[in-house]
Design an enzyme around this catalytic site. Structure first.
Site, PDB file in Angstrom:
ATOM      1  CD  GLU A   1      -1.183   4.792  13.696  1.00 16.09           C
ATOM      2  OE1 GLU A   1      -1.432   6.004  13.886  1.00 16.09           O
ATOM      3  OE2 GLU A   1      -0.294   4.174  14.315  1.00 16.09           O
TER       4      GLU A   1
ATOM      5  CB  VAL B   1      -7.654  -2.232  -3.906  1.00 14.66           C
ATOM      6  CG1 VAL B   1      -9.144  -2.165  -3.599  1.00 14.66           C
ATOM      7  CG2 VAL B   1      -7.396  -3.115  -5.139  1.00 14.66           C
TER       8      VAL B   1
ATOM      9  CB  THR C   1      -0.948   0.032   1.212  1.00  9.26           C
ATOM     10  OG1 THR C   1      -1.716   1.236   1.179  1.00  9.26           O
ATOM     11  CG2 THR C   1      -0.190  -0.012   2.528  1.00  9.26           C
TER      12      THR C   1
ATOM     13  CG  ASP D   1      -7.176   5.363  -2.834  1.00  6.65           C
ATOM     14  OD1 ASP D   1      -6.937   6.435  -3.417  1.00  6.65           O
ATOM     15  OD2 ASP D   1      -6.281   4.658  -2.318  1.00  6.65           O
TER      16      ASP D   1
ATOM     17  CG  PHE E   1     -15.273   2.419  -9.373  1.00  5.14           C
ATOM     18  CD1 PHE E   1     -14.890   1.108  -9.141  1.00  5.14           C
ATOM     19  CD2 PHE E   1     -14.424   3.438  -8.954  1.00  5.14           C
ATOM     20  CE1 PHE E   1     -13.697   0.808  -8.507  1.00  5.14           C
ATOM     21  CE2 PHE E   1     -13.227   3.158  -8.322  1.00  5.14           C
ATOM     22  CZ  PHE E   1     -12.856   1.846  -8.093  1.00  5.14           C
TER      23      PHE E   1
ATOM     24  CG  PHE F   1      -8.214  -5.608 -10.547  1.00  2.25           C
ATOM     25  CD1 PHE F   1      -7.410  -5.569  -9.421  1.00  2.25           C
ATOM     26  CD2 PHE F   1      -9.565  -5.874 -10.393  1.00  2.25           C
ATOM     27  CE1 PHE F   1      -7.943  -5.806  -8.159  1.00  2.25           C
ATOM     28  CE2 PHE F   1     -10.109  -6.115  -9.137  1.00  2.25           C
ATOM     29  CZ  PHE F   1      -9.290  -6.079  -8.019  1.00  2.25           C
TER      30      PHE F   1
END
Length: 442
Positions: free
Chosen positions: A80, A103, A72, A203, A185, A132
């Protein structure tokens, strides 16, 4: 610095240590002291020339680099934040799954699956949504906010589903609680078999990729759940999509800053699914009403600066890439000689906690991008990070907006557009507002 947020408490040291280690490895902190190869030029047969470079611990903490070997790029602070949100919805028994849209290598989703496994949570699914194949080419006809976006051209953002699945397997976290949604999307979100969400992490970088998720998925987010926006501070088009959605549905939850780019807010009000066409119609009506309200509020604020076309040189205004200026009845007409015209204003005298609002009225020959640059005490230069972008349509436009960055100083540069051609600046005013109040906050 601790790798555990102080507001997250685990019931056993084993849970705590596993989650802390998983988080550190996924963002690459375990390799941060090693040199890494950085590609500098692509050759034939998918080979590159590279340099050996040091990795920056400070940049990795806030996700300001694209690591070659981590799963990432969001950094420790945003990881966090994900940890906090997931733990909060578990603690408060908020129903629904976790969905991340965009992702990359899957690191954030892997982390969430690891948290669920460590805590023995079996009733939440991790949804991994991505094309992807990188980002879409901007559809500027329908989404002018994405004009000029070049992220689709970055091969580094194209990670296959097979590679992401392999990353899950590396951590022994690929199981029936992980579901993949492959595709753009606009195609996958309306038909995704998701009943309810407790955490929605956006994201998608672009306006299109953000609004294509919000319209069908935010209504599925449970009250008390969290919406996380990764690119709020980094990409103005992404922030604009979220602000537009909040405006359409009159959402006023506090937007909480995570780091230089990430934000999140807790859902307190339900919304409904509407089409993009209906969204655009409502948005136009809401923006007209918003502008009227802002105009009334703006006039009550203390005046810091008012552009005077007749006296701009005497007032210390500097213009660049501008020629053939014509001044008529207060209007400042000009011809841009490049696609980067600039109007640099004289230094504003700001008190310690003072911020400012701008009102700009401008006529342009085509849809374009107006951009305002500012400086802060910690970053005393004009840059993309120290800026706001606003898309304006062909014809006459009026914008009123705030600049509320921390530690802001009084340097302002206005780039009225990004094309060679004619402009008319009808009005430019800057007024003061303190850091604790906002008449314009959504």
């Amino acid at each position: 610095m601790s790798n555990l947020p102080q507001h997250v408490v685990y019931s056993s040291p084993l849970q705590r240590d596993y989650i802390s280690l998983l988080k550190s490895v996924l963002i690459g902190l375990n390799r941060i002291n090693k040199l890494q190869f950085k590609p500098t030029q692509k050759l034939i047969n998918n080979q590159f020339t590279c340099l050996l470079v040091e990795q920056s611990y400070e940049q990795r903490l806030v996700g300001r680099d694209w690591p070659l070997d981590a799963e990432t790029m969001i950094g420790l602070k945003r990881m966090e934040n994900v940890e906090f949100c997931v733990n909060e919805v578990i603690k408060n028994q908020i129903p629904g799954d976790f969905l991340e849209t965009g992702v990359w290598r899957g690191g954030t989703c892997i982390f969430v699956r690891g948290i669920l496994k460590a805590l023995g949570i079996s009733n939440k699914t991790v949804w991994v949504a991505d094309s992807f194949q990188g980002l879409p080419t901007p559809n500027v006809e329908q989404y002018p906010e994405d004009m000029g976006d070049i992220l689709y051209s970055f091969n580094e953002l194209q990670v296959s589903e097979e590679d992401v699945r392999s990353n899950f397997e590396t951590y022994n976290l690929l199981d029936n609680q992980v579901k993949f949604l492959k595709g753009w999307f606009k195609d996958t979100m309306p038909i995704a078999p998701i009943e309810k969400l407790s955490v929605l992490r956006l994201d998608g970088d672009m306006y299109e990729s953000t609004i294509d998720v919000l319209l069908p998925m935010y209504p599925k987010l449970s009250i008390g759940g969290y919406c996380i926006v990764d690119d709020w501070g980094a990409i103005p088009a992404c922030k604009q999509a979220v602000e537009d959605y909040r405006l359409v549905f009159d959402l006023d939850e506090e937007v909480i800053k995570v780091d230089w780019t990430g934000v999140y807010f807790k859902k307190t009000r339900d919304t409904k699914v509407i089409s993009i066409d209906e969204f655009r119609i409502i948005l136009a009506e809401k923006k007209r009403a918003q502008l009227q309200k802002r105009s009334e509020s703006f006039r009550k604020l203390p005046l810091l600066f008012k552009f005077n076309g007749d006296l701009y040189q005497e007032e210390g205004v500097v213009i660049k890439n501008i020629d053939d200026t014509k001044i008529s009845e207060g209007d400042f007409g000009f011809l841009s000689t490049s696609n980067d015209p600039m109007i640099i204003l004289p230094e504003l005298k700001l008190a310690e906690k003072e911020r400012y609002c701008l009102s700009v009225e401008l006529t342009v020959d085509k849809t374009t991008k107006l951009q305002v640059f500012f400086k802060t005490k910690s970053d005393n230069k004009y840059s993309e990070h120290n800026s706001q972008k606003h898309w304006i349509e062909k014809g006459r436009n009026r914008l009123i907006f705030e600049v509320r960055e921390d530690e802001i100083i009084g340097s302002v540069r206005l780039d009225p557009g990004d094309f060679i051609g004619s402009y008319i600046l009808h009005n430019l005013e800057i007024r003061s507002i303190d850091s604790f109040n906002s008449m314009f906050r959504l």
